[in-house]
Design an enzyme around this catalytic site. Structure first.
Site, PDB file in Angstrom:
ATOM      1  N   ASP A   1     -46.450  26.390 -42.157  1.00 23.98           N
ATOM      2  CA  ASP A   1     -47.579  27.262 -41.852  1.00 23.98           C
ATOM      3  C   ASP A   1     -48.168  26.933 -40.481  1.00 23.98           C
ATOM      4  OD1 ASP A   1     -47.311  28.487 -44.304  1.00 23.98           O
ATOM      5  OD2 ASP A   1     -48.881  27.320 -45.271  1.00 23.98           O
TER       6      ASP A   1
ATOM      7  N   ASN B   1     -36.637  27.894 -42.163  1.00 17.53           N
ATOM      8  CA  ASN B   1     -36.252  26.501 -42.004  1.00 17.53           C
ATOM      9  C   ASN B   1     -34.741  26.361 -42.162  1.00 17.53           C
ATOM     10  OD1 ASN B   1     -35.665  26.381 -44.802  1.00 17.53           O
ATOM     11  ND2 ASN B   1     -37.739  25.712 -45.290  1.00 17.53           N
ATOM     12  N   ARG B   2     -34.279  25.139 -42.098  1.00 18.85           N
ATOM     13  CA  ARG B   2     -32.829  24.897 -42.116  1.00 18.85           C
ATOM     14  C   ARG B   2     -32.162  25.492 -43.360  1.00 18.85           C
ATOM     15  NH1 ARG B   2     -30.252  20.318 -39.549  1.00 18.85           N
ATOM     16  NH2 ARG B   2     -32.334  19.393 -39.376  1.00 18.85           N
ATOM     17  N   LEU B   3     -32.710  25.194 -44.537  1.00 23.48           N
ATOM     18  CA  LEU B   3     -32.110  25.674 -45.778  1.00 23.48           C
ATOM     19  C   LEU B   3     -32.191  27.194 -45.880  1.00 23.48           C
ATOM     20  CD1 LEU B   3     -30.821  25.272 -48.535  1.00 23.48           C
ATOM     21  CD2 LEU B   3     -33.100  24.770 -49.469  1.00 23.48           C
ATOM     22  N   GLU B   4     -33.338  27.759 -45.532  1.00 28.22           N
ATOM     23  CA  GLU B   4     -33.494  29.210 -45.589  1.00 28.22           C
ATOM     24  C   GLU B   4     -32.488  29.906 -44.668  1.00 28.22           C
ATOM     25  OE1 GLU B   4     -38.312  29.091 -46.514  1.00 28.22           O
ATOM     26  OE2 GLU B   4     -37.554  29.277 -44.454  1.00 28.22           O
TER      27      GLU B   4
END
Length: 496
Positions: free
Chosen positions: A279, A209-212
């Site tokens: 998921d 995701n964006r943060l990851e």
């Protein structure tokens, strides 16, 4: 949306192997009535308890609901929660033989408390986790690797669901990548947050995701350009076939080794709970790729499934029928005030509506066609078809189907416009679409009481006629109004 509709209808039943952290999600529901007298906290009056699967096992249940043949490799504890998680998987028809019971660690459990304020829409109040984040022992890793090598021989794709609970070790992922490459199948990883992403090197793709993605690339992702740059960074850094970054409400960014670079937007949703959205994206993306879709189509489909997921509470499944219904109705959301737009239904919803009408004693008439340029002859024909029963269903050839029948220059009007025009007619009760050359599949599903075609057909040539008459239905050949022809009308328009 026709191409995605056809993709969903042709997904088949790919064999998907899910590797990762098996979890049990427990929900305690109740009314949040007041502040406790013991401490300044909300008092939840519990009235329901529910258990679902989370993590890699959540991905597996979502895949199973989407029609895949699913196997899981992971660990649980030797406790009751572990036994329960395995039993749920087995009861769902998921192959759980690859799950190792590890006596040295607990089954991962996430316990959520869901409160309703004045019996209104529920909201998550708090989550309590029971888990170990230590890597599995060398002995357990060897067990998992041996099972992985055996199971991967029968898989069409491998999905890695890494929640940083110790299963997705560098050694196990290295085995997954090497064996999958030898078999010529993809490995798609949903990575954990932060840490060293080197263990995902050699995967076909990954879906941070964006943060990851920001943490993995040391980049800020605020714009589409920055998202694409991060996706390309991950691709090049890890030797991926395609770098993908999920951007919550902004969709997904793709940077492929073949030069493709694109943002795939998603439409706004009423968000009730984001739990499980990642998921669902992973499950749908993997399923579509395993079925032979390209990354563009797989991402677009995953966007839709993820959007449907956030409209539900908790980790919930989404079915192909729900996706098809969403695909069919998406174009009509911009035309909610168009008369009759609510008459348009995907086949599953159409069958539900027809069941209700039949319980009320109604007879069903059916006809089909391209209805590209509607004229007075069509209106008269549909009126006669409606007089044959209490409800008239019109099956409309999709754009792809029309091209197959009429050639590459047709239709003149796209399927959404044609459906809206038909739905606006008083004599038309319901409209559905089909993509085959003939409507036989729709006819067999609906089982109409009357099958209507134009009088230019012989009864023996009417598709589905024998089937309808086999259970006591009838075929009606409707009169055609002289002087009206779509082809002639188009020619006159060209000459004008």
């Amino acid at each position: 949306m026709t191409d995605l509709t056809e993709l969903v209808q042709t997904l088949g039943a790919p064999r998907v192997l899910v590797v990762g952290d098996v979890m049990l999600d427990r929900y305690v529901w109740g009314n949040a009535e007041r502040i406790s007298q013991e401490a300044p906290v909300i008092l939840l009056r519990a009235d329901k308890r529910e258990e679902r699967l989370g993590g890699a096992s959540s991905v597996a249940t979502m895949l199973q609901a989407l029609g895949a043949h699913t196997s899981v490799i992971g660990t649980v504890g030797t406790d009751g929660d572990g036994f329960h998680a395995r039993r749920i998987l087995t009861d769902l028809g998921i192959d759980a033989d690859g799950i190792v019971a590890d006596p040295d660690r607990p089954t991962t459990v996430k316990e959520r408390y869901i409160g309703r304020a004045q019996a209104k829409h529920p909201q998550q109040m708090i989550r309590v986790d029971y888990e170990s984040r230590e890597p599995v022992s060398d002995a357990v890793e060897r067990q998992l690797a041996d099972t992985l090598v055996a199971k991967i021989r029968e898989a069409d794709i491998v999905l890695v669901s890494d929640y940083d609970k110790g299963v997705c070790t560098p050694g196990l992922l290295r085995v997954a990548v090497e064996v999958a490459k030898a078999r010529g199948i993809r490995v798609i990883a949903d990575p954990t947050r932060g840490g060293d992403y080197a263990k995902y090197r050699g995967c076909s793709s990954m879906t941070p995701n964006r943060l990851e993605a920001e943490l993995a690339t040391n980049r800020n992702i605020r714009t589409h350009a920055e998202a694409l740059a991060a996706a390309a960074h991950l691709r090049d850094m890890l030797g991926l076939e395609a770098g993908i970054v999920t951007l919550d409400k902004d969709g997904m960014a793709l940077a492929h080794t073949d030069g493709r670079s694109a943002i795939f937007p998603t439409r706004p949703r009423q968000v009730y709970d984001i739990t499980g959205a990642g998921d669902m994206v992973m499950a749908t993306l993997g399923l579509a790729l395993a079925a032979g879709a390209d990354y563009d189509s797989a991402i677009r489909l995953a966007n839709i499934a993820g959007g449907l997921e956030v409209e539900k509470i908790g980790v919930a499944t989404v079915t192909r029928d729900e996706i098809l219904a969403d695909l069919l109705h998406a174009p009509f959301r911009v035309a909610e005030r168009v008369p009759g737009a609510a008459k348009v239904a995907a086949l599953p919803q159409l069958l539900t509506e027809l069941d209700a009408r039949r319980r009320n004693g109604q007879k069903i008439a059916f006809t089909n066609g391209c209805f590209d340029v509607l004229h007075a002859g069509h209106v008269q024909y549909l009126a006669e078809a409606r007089r044959q029963a209490d409800c008239l269903v019109v099956a409309l050839n999709s754009d792809t189907s029309v091209k197959q029948l009429k050639g590459p220059t047709r239709p003149l009007n796209p399927e959404v416009a044609r459906a809206l025009v038909l739905a606006g007619l008083q004599d038309v009760d319901l409209v559905t679409m089909f993509s085959d050359k003939t409507p036989i599949t729709v006819i067999e599903a609906i089982r109409p009481d009357v099958l209507v075609k134009g009088a230019d057909y012989h009864k023996a040539d009417v598709v589905g006629g024998d089937f309808v008459e086999s259970y006591g239905g009838r075929v009606h050949l409707a009169d055609l109004r002289a002087g009206f022809s779509t082809t002639n009308l188009i020619e006159r328009m060209k000459a004008a």
